[in-house]
Design a protein around this motif. Structure first.
Motif, PDB file in Angstrom:
ATOM      1  N   TRP A  87       0.837  -1.194   0.000  1.00 14.15           N
ATOM      2  CA  TRP A  87       0.000   0.000   0.000  1.00 14.15           C
ATOM      3  C   TRP A  87       0.875   1.248   0.000  1.00 14.15           C
ATOM      4  N   SER A  88       0.506   2.230  -0.799  1.00 14.20           N
ATOM      5  CA  SER A  88       1.222   3.504  -0.816  1.00 14.20           C
ATOM      6  C   SER A  88       0.214   4.636  -0.898  1.00 14.20           C
ATOM      7  N   TRP A  89       0.585   5.786  -0.331  1.00 11.79           N
ATOM      8  CA  TRP A  89      -0.291   6.950  -0.289  1.00 11.79           C
ATOM      9  C   TRP A  89       0.319   8.111  -1.058  1.00 11.79           C
ATOM     10  N   THR A  90      -0.531   8.850  -1.750  1.00 13.03           N
ATOM     11  CA  THR A  90      -0.117  10.051  -2.465  1.00 13.03           C
ATOM     12  C   THR A  90      -0.997  11.210  -2.041  1.00 13.03           C
ATOM     13  N   LYS A  91      -0.349  12.337  -1.662  1.00 16.76           N
ATOM     14  CA  LYS A  91      -1.121  13.523  -1.324  1.00 16.76           C
ATOM     15  C   LYS A  91      -1.511  14.229  -2.623  1.00 16.76           C
TER      16      LYS A  91
END
Length: 387
Positions: free
Chosen positions: A299-303
């Motif tokens: 899982w990865s998050w991008t603003k």
């Protein structure tokens, strides 16, 4: 002359493809009336393939909002806001006595899940769960015995076309206690079952009900190491812990995080304010998931956006490229904040960052709001894909 009774067929000069194209553009209340025209139309409008077609068109062309407001009698009132910003009251509420102190858990494909906290007897240890389609005025009530504090989640998985309600039970009436068990209700089998979670959830605190999207249910959670998400995959019945984009250090500055959907992906809205409420900063994070990985790097998050405004805004969800926020007007005496006045709804445009005020005459900001799409989906099992 003997009169022969004949079925009412569709006019032969109107191909069924044209009828379907016309019908899918119509509101549900009109289609319900047109089911009475003839058997052919009734069969068409109740068929799973047309229900799916109508759902996809409504979700794309007229995504709506569902608002739930408390009343002075501790029941609930509902209204919808369509893409043209028209406010329509929801009529024919199900079992009004069940809506006393009720909480909306979620809205998926036009089905709304409501948890009722009403007690018909002093020692009543039952939870009443309503599965409700407001557009067709149909509902089901599930009654579940429980002596404990619970959190819930409502989700849908296109694999098998099943809707599920998840109940997480704690050992005491405080969410800081340890998790006792997890039970799942399946609409396809109309039955409950316990789900094993091993030691994965040891020490996990889940303060709010979950958010369902993309075949899973997600809860914002905490432990001694900070903030993260708990996910439950509806198809595999497996739990997972997902790292949060918010660090433990940042967490102390955030009043609350809200889960939503952006670009058909799980999104997280985080809010922070300056020490004296000079501004509110709202960050929109979007999660990507790699199906070919089993590690935390899956899982990865991008603003995607960071919105700053000189108001006290509380984000609720993403809707049509806008963030729906509760709005408080801050009153000051010199350099000090005297009080905050509730003042309705603000829509923050993610492209221009412009604010649009949207006020309900009878209500302040004591409401719940959910993404909603009008549909023909019945409250019993039907095979439908998720939008």
């Amino acid at each position: 002359m003997k009169q022969v009774e004949m079925e009412c067929d569709s006019p032969p000069w109107i191909p069924q493809e044209l009828l379907r194209s016309i019908f899918k553009r119509l509101p549900v209340r009109t289609l319900i009336k047109w089911q009475c025209v003839c058997k052919d139309w009734k069969d068409l409008l109740n068929g799973p393939s047309f229900i799916q077609e109508h759902l996809e068109y409504s979700g794309h062309e007229n995504p709506s909002l569902l608002f739930c407001f408390p009343t002075i009698h501790e029941t609930r009132e509902f209204c919808t806001v369509d893409s043209e910003m028209q406010v329509l009251p929801v009529e024919s509420l199900p079992l009004i006595e069940f809506l006393r102190n009720a909480i909306v858990i979620g809205s998926i494909n036009g089905l709304v899940c409501v948890k009722s906290n009403c007690k018909f007897k002093p020692n009543d240890n039952f939870i009443n769960i309503i599965l409700w389609n407001p557009a067709i005025s149909k509902f089901r009530v599930l009654t579940k015995e429980s002596n404990f504090f619970v959190n819930m989640g409502f989700g849908f998985c296109s694999i098998g076309g099943d809707y599920k309600v998840v109940i997480i039970t704690y050992h005491s009436y405080a969410w800081t206690s340890w998790i006792h068990q997890v039970e799942v209700f399946s609409l396809s089998t109309y039955s409950w079952k316990k789900v094993e979670f091993g030691r994965l959830l040891d020490g996990v605190q889940i303060p709010f009900d979950g958010f369902g999207t993309n075949g899973a249910i997600f809860w914002s959670a905490y432990n001694g190491n900070g903030h993260f998400l708990v996910s439950y995959c509806i198809a595999t019945e497996e739990f997972a812990l997902i790292p949060s984009p918010i660090s433990a250090t940042e967490l102390s500055h955030f009043l609350r995080c809200r889960l939503s959907v952006y670009d058909n992906k799980l999104a997280l809205l985080s809010r922070t304010t300056s020490g004296n409420f000079e501004y509110t900063l709202i960050d929109l994070w979007v999660m990507e998931e790699r199906k070919d990985s089993i590690s935390e790097k899956r899982w990865s998050w991008t603003k995607k956006y960071s919105v700053k405004h000189p108001y006290d805004l509380h984000p609720s969800l993403v809707w049509r490229n806008m963030i729906v926020c509760k709005y408080f007007e801050v009153l000051r005496e010199g350099n000090n904040v005297s009080k905050c006045i509730v003042d309705g709804v603000v829509l923050v445009n993610l492209t221009t960052y412009e604010l649009k005020r949207f006020t309900f005459r009878r209500y302040g900001v004591d409401f719940e709001v959910f993404n909603y799409v009008e549909s023909l989906i019945p409250v019993d099992q039907i095979h439908i894909k998720e939008l």
